[in-house]
Structure formats: structure tokens, C-alpha cells
Design an enzyme around this catalytic site. Structure first.
Site, short mmCIF file in Angstrom:
data_model
loop_
_atom_site.label_atom_id
_atom_site.label_comp_id
_atom_site.label_asym_id
_atom_site.label_seq_id
_atom_site.Cartn_x
_atom_site.Cartn_y
_atom_site.Cartn_z
N HIS A 1 41.09 11.43 33.82
CA HIS A 1 41.63 11.95 32.69
C HIS A 1 40.45 11.77 31.61
O HIS A 1 39.81 11.00 31.58
CB HIS A 1 42.63 10.72 32.22
CG HIS A 1 43.25 11.26 30.94
ND1 HIS A 1 44.05 12.64 30.85
CD2 HIS A 1 43.01 11.02 29.63
CE1 HIS A 1 44.08 12.55 29.51
NE2 HIS A 1 43.59 11.60 28.82
N GLY B 1 39.12 45.42 42.27
CA GLY B 1 39.56 46.19 41.17
C GLY B 1 39.51 45.01 39.66
O GLY B 1 38.99 45.59 38.69
N GLU C 1 38.19 42.26 39.12
CA GLU C 1 37.15 41.65 38.58
C GLU C 1 36.06 42.60 38.31
O GLU C 1 35.68 42.30 36.97
CB GLU C 1 36.31 41.16 40.02
CG GLU C 1 36.94 39.70 40.65
CD GLU C 1 36.08 38.91 41.74
OE1 GLU C 1 35.10 39.56 42.12
OE2 GLU C 1 36.78 38.08 42.42
N CYS D 1 27.98 40.27 51.02
CA CYS D 1 28.34 39.16 50.12
C CYS D 1 27.07 39.02 49.35
O CYS D 1 27.36 39.07 48.09
CB CYS D 1 28.51 37.84 50.85
SG CYS D 1 28.87 36.28 49.85
N ALA E 1 34.35 35.56 52.77
CA ALA E 1 33.06 35.33 53.08
C ALA E 1 33.02 33.95 53.87
O ALA E 1 32.67 33.41 54.89
CB ALA E 1 32.20 35.09 51.87
P1 NAI Z 1 42.12 44.57 48.50
O1 NAI Z 1 42.87 44.89 49.81
O2 NAI Z 1 42.19 43.10 47.89
O3 NAI Z 1 43.11 45.54 47.39
C1 NAI Z 1 43.10 46.90 47.31
C2 NAI Z 1 44.09 47.15 46.47
O4 NAI Z 1 44.49 48.79 46.27
C3 NAI Z 1 45.81 46.99 46.76
O5 NAI Z 1 46.15 46.25 45.88
C4 NAI Z 1 46.43 48.26 47.21
O6 NAI Z 1 47.59 48.17 46.97
C5 NAI Z 1 45.74 49.28 46.52
N1 NAI Z 1 45.60 50.30 47.00
C6 NAI Z 1 45.22 50.79 48.20
N2 NAI Z 1 45.33 52.25 48.36
C7 NAI Z 1 45.60 52.71 47.13
C8 NAI Z 1 45.52 54.17 46.75
N3 NAI Z 1 45.50 55.09 47.22
N4 NAI Z 1 45.85 54.00 45.26
C9 NAI Z 1 46.08 53.01 44.53
N5 NAI Z 1 46.02 51.91 44.90
C10 NAI Z 1 45.55 51.56 46.26
O7 NAI Z 1 40.79 45.31 48.41
P2 NAI Z 1 39.46 45.25 47.54
O8 NAI Z 1 40.02 44.72 46.14
O9 NAI Z 1 38.82 46.59 47.48
O10 NAI Z 1 38.65 44.28 48.08
C11 NAI Z 1 38.49 44.41 49.61
C12 NAI Z 1 38.34 42.95 50.35
O11 NAI Z 1 37.12 42.26 49.82
C13 NAI Z 1 39.31 42.21 50.25
O12 NAI Z 1 39.88 41.64 51.33
C14 NAI Z 1 39.21 41.15 49.18
O13 NAI Z 1 39.63 39.77 49.66
C15 NAI Z 1 37.70 41.14 49.26
N6 NAI Z 1 37.07 40.59 48.20
C16 NAI Z 1 37.21 39.51 47.90
C17 NAI Z 1 37.12 38.86 46.82
C18 NAI Z 1 37.01 37.52 46.25
O14 NAI Z 1 37.30 36.61 47.09
N7 NAI Z 1 36.96 36.93 44.87
C19 NAI Z 1 36.40 39.60 45.74
C20 NAI Z 1 36.21 41.06 46.16
C21 NAI Z 1 36.61 41.44 47.27
#
Ligand code: NAI
Length: 458
Positions: free
Chosen positions: A441, A183, A185, A44, A317
Site C-alpha cells: 500500500h 487496430g 493500438e 515481434c 510472442a
Molecule cells: P485480431 O484477430 O486481434 O483482430 C482482428 C479484428 O478485425 C477482429 O476484431 C475482427 O472481427 C475484425 N475483422 C476481421 N475481418 C474484418 C473485416 N473484413 N472488416 C472489419 N473488421 C474485420 O487481429 P489483429 O489486431 O490484426 O492482430 C493479429 C494478431 O496479432 C492477433 O492474434 C493479436 O493477438 C496479435 N497481436 C497482439 C498484440 C498484443 O499482444 N498486444 C498486439 C498486436 C497484435
């Protein structure tokens, strides 16, 4: 504590581990924290939430100056950006925070053990050859990026979020595989800085964890900003060339090739338990690779706890931090409180997305009789003054009890506004509680009140 070196030994210093260590020390327990990286803070702080938000802010400030300052009568000619300076600012922010944790550790007399921890037996851990014993152990080793078998990370052309946060130049063409939080972000960061960005997602929606109405609106807005989407697409293979990567993709039942100078693989993360030798502690992983725990974060060994990304649940986190505090308080014999229905989830695009509780689809799947209210920011005075009129708030209530069961929003500062939904969920507030609460407001938060009024039907 009998003959143990420590009362609490925390494995990992991310937002789960360092927060747990701090709480343990505050409660008077002799505490140590093991970290394999040179700095504290885990993914994080070092290569995740914090550096990405730093780059999101820099790129957003640049885009505001170039694209939107004019709307407010501000003319800025010849605005440029310096990626290297943005990266240095990011590094300074990270350093300030990780040094801050080190100081807190020192102040609270938490022993910092650098190295990779592996179990020797249920109470003993080896840290780079040094044996350490503990009465209680908390596994908080986090998660790692999942790679595609045919496209291993080299962190130059094929990057995980870690590599994407340290690119030396802005890619001309960035291909992003996966439209989850990472993705969208990081696609936003580089699109704002001039990359042509295409996102390839295997599902028919982006950000699948969010409410469908929000996903649709986010996709529309990101598309308007210039990001190209290929949904329901399957990446079959990839070739890493000298200066580019070529992907073979199946899209709308047809094969196609896509080329980018950088490919970000953001297809999810998996629990990081490598090297822990959990079997030596008499533990086995779940089929999905998580450390199994009970409702009190206890593993099959009652003195070994696990929290954060290594256990089932959203990889967030703040969830890890809350679990860290709860686990330590349980160890200390205190009562504790953690309501999983009240854990917010935020995506830091522009505009931001934030949610807490059930989505409409989840509520319907659970067979709940629901009421829904929506209010749009374009009708909000403050949103108009700040030129941030995109998006809406959607609240979902359970009809009979009138209880709030979900709040979803897309709009400026949603990450801050969702705090109202989080507290309302945690305190079991009703839709009427929110609708009658006197909101400042003009403020964006009036949109929450108006969505609740709409749900209430008044
Ligand atoms: P994610 O699980 O959120 O999203 C992964 C995406 O990739 C999904 O939409 C899935 O359908 C797609 N996918 C999976 N395999 C694929 C393939 N072979 N081809 C095309 N698409 C495919 O995972 P992400 O974005 O990597 O984040 C990882 C973790 O980190 C998550 O649990 C997320 O919540 C956390 N995170 C949280 C953030 C936040 O709170 N703002 C910021 C970044 C990450």
C-alpha cells in the site's frame, strides 16, 4: 546424432524460434537457426510488438505533456513532437534488441543461417541452395498480416501493421479496418499524434477476445479520447486514389463511403508457411492453414515440431517463446510445463487492457458456477496520486473450489499487474489466496486484492 549437421534446426528466429534455439544450445545440443530477414527477432522485434510499444510510449509521453501534465501543476507551453525522431528512437530500440540476440547466438555457438528454408525431405532443408540436415527440426515461421482481396497492401496508403509502424507523416485521416489489438493500438498512436481516426469493425464489439465488460469500457474510453467507431460494419470495396483511399462500407444496413489518406488493414494474421514445401517432409496443413501438432508440439513427423503462430492458439510472442522452450526440453528428454490457461493477453492502449484465463462469457458457456468480484481504480490511492483512475479489475472464480479461473483488467500498468493473475492461475490459487495476500500500500495491485475480496463476498 548420427550423420546430421545439427541436432536441432530451428526455422524462424522470432520469439518462438530464437528462444527455442537458445534453450537448445543451453541444453548442449548442436543448434542452428534459419532466418530469411537480415536481422534476428522476427515480426515481434522488427515490425511488431517492440516497435509498436516504442511508438505507443512516445505518443503517450507527448499526449501526457500536452493533455495531462497540467493536472499535476506542470505547465509546458508549445510542446511539439518530431515523428522522424520518434521513428529513429524506435529503430534504435529495435537494433539494440536484435543485435542482442545475435550476440547471444554467438555466445552460445548457435549457427545462424540466412535465407528461406524449404524442406527437401523430412530431415533435409534447403536454405537458398545450401542443404542442411538435422535430427530434429522446429518450425517457428510465425504469421503474416491478412489482406482484404480488394485492398492489397502497398504499405503507403493501404498499410499493414508493418507499414503503419513506419509512416513518414502523421495521416490527417486514418481509417482502421479491424478493432483487434493491432487496430486499437495503432489507432491510439496516430490519434495521439493528431490523426482523425475511425475504426471499422465487422463485429458488434471491439477487441472480441477480451471480456465483454472490459471491451465496453475500452471502447468508451477510446471514444472519449476521440476515436470514432463503426461497429457491425462491413467494408465492401476500396479505391486507392492518388492521395487518399475511398472505402465503401455497409453500416447500419445503409451504404456509405469513407475516405482517409491512409487505411490500416488489421483484420488478423495467418500462419506463415509459404515456401516451406511441407509436402516434401510428408506433412499437410490443417484446413485453416496451421501446422497440426500434438500436445508435445510434434507434427505428423515425430522429429519435426512446430510452435508459435504457425500452430493453433493465440498469436502471442510469449506463448511462442514458452512453446519453444517446452518443445526443446521435450527433445532433450526433460519434463516441461506450459499451462495454456495461464497465458496472459495484453493490449497496450491507454489505459492498458490485460487478461488471463476465462472470460465471464466463456465460463458461463462452459456451464461453470462462478463468483465475480470487481474493484475500480478510482477508489485506489495510488491510482489517484498518479492521475490514472480509469478502469477496473474483474476476477472470476469457480464457486465450489473457489479457484481463480479468470482475471481481467483495464487500467494503467495492467500489462505489469496481470503477472499476479498469471501466477495465480498457473499455481491454481483460490480467490481467497488473492484476497488474503498482503498487497503493498499504496499500489495499483490492491485493486486486484479488493476485486478478490468482492468476489469472496467479504
Ligand atoms: P485480431 O484477430 O486481434 O483482430 C482482428 C479484428 O478485425 C477482429 O476484431 C475482427 O472481427 C475484425 N475483422 C476481421 N475481418 C474484418 C473485416 N473484413 N472488416 C472489419 N473488421 C474485420 O487481429 P489483429 O489486431 O490484426 O492482430 C493479429 C494478431 O496479432 C492477433 O492474434 C493479436 O493477438 C496479435 N497481436 C497482439 C498484440 C498484443 O499482444 N498486444 C498486439 C498486436 C497484435
Amino acid at each position: 546424432m548420427a550423420n546430421y549437421d545439427f541436432q536441432v534446426l530451428v526455422l524462424g528466429s522470432g520469439p518462438g524460434g530464437y528462444v527455442a534455439a537458445l534453450r537448445a544450445a543451453e541444453l548442449g545440443m548442436k543448434t542452428a537457426c534459419v532466418e530469411k530477414m537480415e536481422t534476428l527477432g522476427g515480426t515481434c522485434l522488427n515490425v511488431g510488438c517492440i516497435p509498436s510499444k516504442a511508438l505507443l510510449q512516445s505518443s503517450e509521453s507527448y499526449e501526457f505533456i500536452v493533455e495531462r501534465a497540467g493536472e499535476q501543476g506542470i505547465a509546458v507551453k508549445g510542446a511539439t513532437f518530431d515523428l522522424d525522431a520518434m521513428m529513429k528512437r524506435k529503430a534504435t530500440i529495435v537494433k539494440g534488441l536484435v543485435d542482442g540476440i545475435a550476440m547471444l547466438f554467438k555466445g552460445k555457438k548457435i549457427e545462424r543461417l540466412q535465407g528461406t528454408a524449404k524442406f527437401i525431405d523430412p530431415h533435409t532443408v534447403d536454405i537458398n541452395g545450401k542443404k542442411v540436415t538435422a535430427e530434429n527440426i522446429i518450425i517457428a515461421t510465425g504469421s503474416e498480416s491478412i489482406s482484404l482481396p480488394f485492398l492489397p497492401f502497398d504499405e503507403k496508403r493501404v498499410v499493414s501493421s508493418t507499414g503503419a509502424l513506419s509512416l513518414k507523416t502523421v495521416p490527417k485521416k486514418l481509417l482502421v479496418i479491424g478493432a483487434g489489438a493491432i487496430g486499437v493500438e495503432l489507432a491510439s498512436v496516430y490519434r495521439r499524434l493528431g490523426s482523425k481516426v475511425s475504426i471499422i469493425e465487422m463485429l458488434d464489439t471491439i477487441t472480441p477476445a477480451m471480456d465483454a465488460a472490459i471491451c465496453k469500457q475500452l471502447q468508451t474510453l477510446l471514444k472519449k479520447q476521440g476515436i470514432e467507431f463503426y461497429l457491425g460494419a462491413k467494408v465492401k470495396s476500396g479505391i486507392i486514389n492518388d492521395a487518399s483511399v475511398t472505402l465503401s462500407v455497409e453500416y447500419e444496413n445503409k451504404p456509405m463511403t469513407m475516405e482517409g489518406d491512409v487505411v490500416l488493414v488489421a483484420v488478423g494474421r495467418r500462419p506463415y508457411t509459404k515456401a516451406l514445401d511441407l509436402d516434401k517432409a510428408g506433412m499437410t496443413l490443417s484446413p485453416k492453414g496451421f501446422v497440426p501438432v500434438d500436445a508435445n508440439f510434434r507434427t505428423t513427423q515425430p522429429h519435426i515440431y512446430a510452435i508459435g503462430d504457425v500452430i493453433e492458439g493465440p498469436m502471442l510472442a510469449h506463448k511462442a517463446s514458452s512453446e519453444g522452450i517446452a518443445a526443446v526440453e521435450l527433445i532433450a528428454g526433460h519434463e516441461t510445463h506450459l499451462n495454456y490457461m495461464a497465458i496472459p493477453n495484453v493490449i497496450y492502449t491507454h489505459p492498458e487492457v490485460a487478461a488471463v484465463g476465462l472470460t465471464e462469457a466463456e465460463a458461463r458457456a462452459a456451464g461453470l458456477d462462478i463468483i465475480i468480484g470487481t474493484s475500480f481504480f478510482r477508489g485506489n490511492g495510488r491510482a489517484r496520486c498518479s492521475g490514472e483512475t480509469d478502469g477496473f479489475v474483474k476476477v472470476i472464480g469457480e464457486k465450489k473450489s473457489n479457484r481463480l479461473i479468470g482475471m481481467h483488467m483495464i487500467g494503467a500498468h495492467a500489462s505489469e499487474m496481470i503477472a499476479e493473475g498469471m501466477l495465480a492461475m498457473d499455481k491454481k490459487a483460490t480467490i481467497a489466496d488473492i484476497a488474503y495476500a498482503c498487497h503493498a500500500h499504496p499500489s495499483l495491485s490492491e485493486t486486484i486484492m479488493e476485486a478478490a475480496q468482492a468476489a469472496k463476498g467479504s
